[in-house]
Enzyme design. Structure first.
Site, short mmCIF file in Angstrom:
data_model
loop_
_atom_site.label_atom_id
_atom_site.label_comp_id
_atom_site.label_asym_id
_atom_site.label_seq_id
_atom_site.Cartn_x
_atom_site.Cartn_y
_atom_site.Cartn_z
N TYR A 47 -1.93 -0.81 10.16
CA TYR A 47 -2.03 -1.23 8.75
C TYR A 47 -0.77 -0.80 7.99
O TYR A 47 -0.17 -1.61 7.26
CB TYR A 47 -3.28 -0.59 8.15
CG TYR A 47 -3.44 -0.82 6.66
CD1 TYR A 47 -3.91 -2.03 6.17
CD2 TYR A 47 -3.14 0.20 5.75
CE1 TYR A 47 -4.06 -2.24 4.80
CE2 TYR A 47 -3.29 0.00 4.39
CZ TYR A 47 -3.75 -1.21 3.93
OH TYR A 47 -3.90 -1.42 2.57
N SER B 26 0.86 -1.19 0.00
CA SER B 26 0.00 0.00 0.00
C SER B 26 0.88 1.23 0.00
O SER B 26 2.00 1.21 0.54
CB SER B 26 -0.88 0.02 1.25
OG SER B 26 -1.46 1.29 1.42
N1 LIG Z 1 -8.44 -0.51 -1.80
C1 LIG Z 1 -7.45 0.31 -1.57
O1 LIG Z 1 -7.59 1.54 -1.63
C2 LIG Z 1 -6.09 -0.23 -1.27
C3 LIG Z 1 -5.01 0.67 -1.28
C4 LIG Z 1 -3.74 0.19 -1.06
C5 LIG Z 1 -3.55 -1.16 -0.83
N2 LIG Z 1 -4.61 -2.01 -0.81
C6 LIG Z 1 -4.33 -3.42 -0.61
O2 LIG Z 1 -4.88 -4.15 -1.69
C7 LIG Z 1 -5.25 -5.46 -1.26
C8 LIG Z 1 -6.68 -5.75 -1.65
O3 LIG Z 1 -7.51 -4.80 -1.00
P1 LIG Z 1 -9.03 -4.60 -1.42
O4 LIG Z 1 -9.25 -3.15 -1.32
O5 LIG Z 1 -9.32 -5.29 -2.70
O6 LIG Z 1 -9.77 -5.32 -0.20
P2 LIG Z 1 -11.28 -5.86 -0.02
O7 LIG Z 1 -12.14 -5.45 -1.15
O8 LIG Z 1 -11.67 -5.52 1.36
O9 LIG Z 1 -11.06 -7.45 -0.10
C9 LIG Z 1 -10.29 -8.07 0.88
C10 LIG Z 1 -10.09 -9.53 0.54
O10 LIG Z 1 -9.25 -10.12 1.55
C11 LIG Z 1 -9.93 -11.19 2.17
N3 LIG Z 1 -9.67 -11.20 3.59
C12 LIG Z 1 -9.78 -10.17 4.46
N4 LIG Z 1 -9.53 -10.57 5.71
C13 LIG Z 1 -9.26 -11.90 5.63
C14 LIG Z 1 -8.94 -12.90 6.57
N5 LIG Z 1 -8.87 -12.66 7.89
N6 LIG Z 1 -8.72 -14.16 6.13
C15 LIG Z 1 -8.80 -14.45 4.82
N7 LIG Z 1 -9.12 -13.55 3.87
C16 LIG Z 1 -9.34 -12.29 4.28
C17 LIG Z 1 -11.41 -10.96 1.90
O11 LIG Z 1 -12.08 -12.22 1.94
P3 LIG Z 1 -13.68 -12.32 2.30
O12 LIG Z 1 -14.42 -11.71 1.15
O13 LIG Z 1 -13.96 -13.75 2.40
O14 LIG Z 1 -13.86 -11.54 3.54
C18 LIG Z 1 -11.38 -10.31 0.52
O15 LIG Z 1 -11.31 -11.30 -0.47
C19 LIG Z 1 -4.97 -5.49 0.24
O16 LIG Z 1 -3.70 -6.04 0.47
C20 LIG Z 1 -4.98 -4.03 0.63
O17 LIG Z 1 -4.22 -3.78 1.78
C21 LIG Z 1 -5.88 -1.57 -1.01
#
Ligand SMILES: NC(=O)c1ccc[n+]([C@@H]2O[C@H](COP(=O)([O-])OP(=O)(O)OC[C@H]3O[C@@H](n4cnc5c(N)ncnc54)[C@H](OP(=O)(O)O)[C@@H]3O)[C@@H](O)[C@H]2O)c1
Length: 261
Positions: free
Chosen positions: A160, A147
């Protein structure tokens, strides 16, 4: 990218970026293991979207942060691969208290939240790499989703941000350790991206501010990140390891110049 005959595991592929990454790798020809934690319906939606587009995928459940998490995932992965090796591991799943902007500040963070964030965002990816090493083909790929919070101070998300810093150190260290097997290990660093993890983007003022902070003037889309991951997963990225790709539209590059007058 040609991923025909390859296999990939994408953690957290039920939603958000993970779903976009899984769909992109499958569209490129890979058999994709769609990992999820709790939301089986969403994971099945990812699998059926892949299949409708002519690709191959299967869902694997394992909740990170509970005892035996990695063993559970390895068992489901091994069954789904049916004797095939693994070519690509994408450590994408993560959690954080990001629903409200200040939930993870140093004043409000609890030891329990800290432990949960580190268990899911750091410990699980590390021990997942350890577990899949025997399955991972020489010349394979590990891609870790970090991130912008690892580069820019974000006081409202301290645990985080720290977890993503640890993930980046893991990535660089593993690049050195796995290089002799020809396995590349890289980090993709998204900025604010439209997914469920960051509910604060629903606030129009926050959204406008975050958009203005990028050189390209918008919030990221999951496909923006998926395309960067697809490149790192491909043969074309064979000489890139231990690197960090900033997939964030040019976030906080410096002061924005105002037009004269
Ligand atoms: N979105 C942003 O703005 C952003 C920015 C920078 C970095 N990121 C990074 O990008 C990546 C993806 O983020 P996203 O925004 O796509 O997240 P998201 O939409 O919240 O999806 C999170 C995913 O991780 C899984 N997950 C969460 N907690 C878990 C646990 N305890 N055990 C197993 N699986 C778990 C969820 O599974 P379930 O559906 O089964 O809960 C879901 O598939 C992450 O590493 C995040 O830190 C995101």
């Amino acid at each position: 990218m040609d991923m025909n005959g390859r296999t990939a595991l994408v953690t957290g592929a039920s939603r958000g970026m993970g779903r976009a990454i899984a769909r992109r790798l499958a569209a490129d020809g890979a058999l994709v293991a769609v990992h999820y934690g709790r939301d089986g319906d969403a994971a099945r939606d990812t699998v059926s979207a892949i299949e409708k587009a002519g690709g191959e995928a299967f869902a694997v459940r394992a909740e990170f942060g509970v005892d035996g998490d990695v063993d559970t995932l390895l068992a489901g992965l091994t069954e789904g691969l049916r004797g095939r090796a693994l070519d690509v591991l994408v450590n994408n799943a993560a959690c954080g208290d990001l629903d409200t902007l200040f939930a993870g500040s140093v004043e409000r963070l609890t030891p329990r939240q800290f432990d949960e964030v580190f268990a899911v965002n750091v410990k699980a990816p590390l021990f997942l790499v350890q577990a899949v090493l025997p399955l991972l083909r020489d010349g394979g790929r590990v891609i870790n989703i970090s991130s912008a919070a690892a580069r820019i101070a974000v006081p409202s998300q301290i645990a985080y941000a720290m977890s993503k810093g640890a993930l980046e150190v893991m990535s660089r260290t593993l690049a050195g350790a796995l290089g002799p097997r020809g396995i590349t290990v890289n980090t993709v660093r998204p900025g604010a991206t439209d997914t469920g993890i960051n509910g604060f983007l629903d606030d129009p003022a926050v959204r406008a501010g975050m958009s203005a902070a990028t050189a390209l003037g918008r919030i990221g889309r999951p496909a923006d990140i998926a395309d960067a991951v697809a490149f790192l997963a491909s043969d074309e990225a064979r000489w890139i390891t231990g690197g960090v790709i900033e997939a964030n539209g040019g976030l906080w590059l410096g002061p924005q110049e105002q037009p004269p007058g």
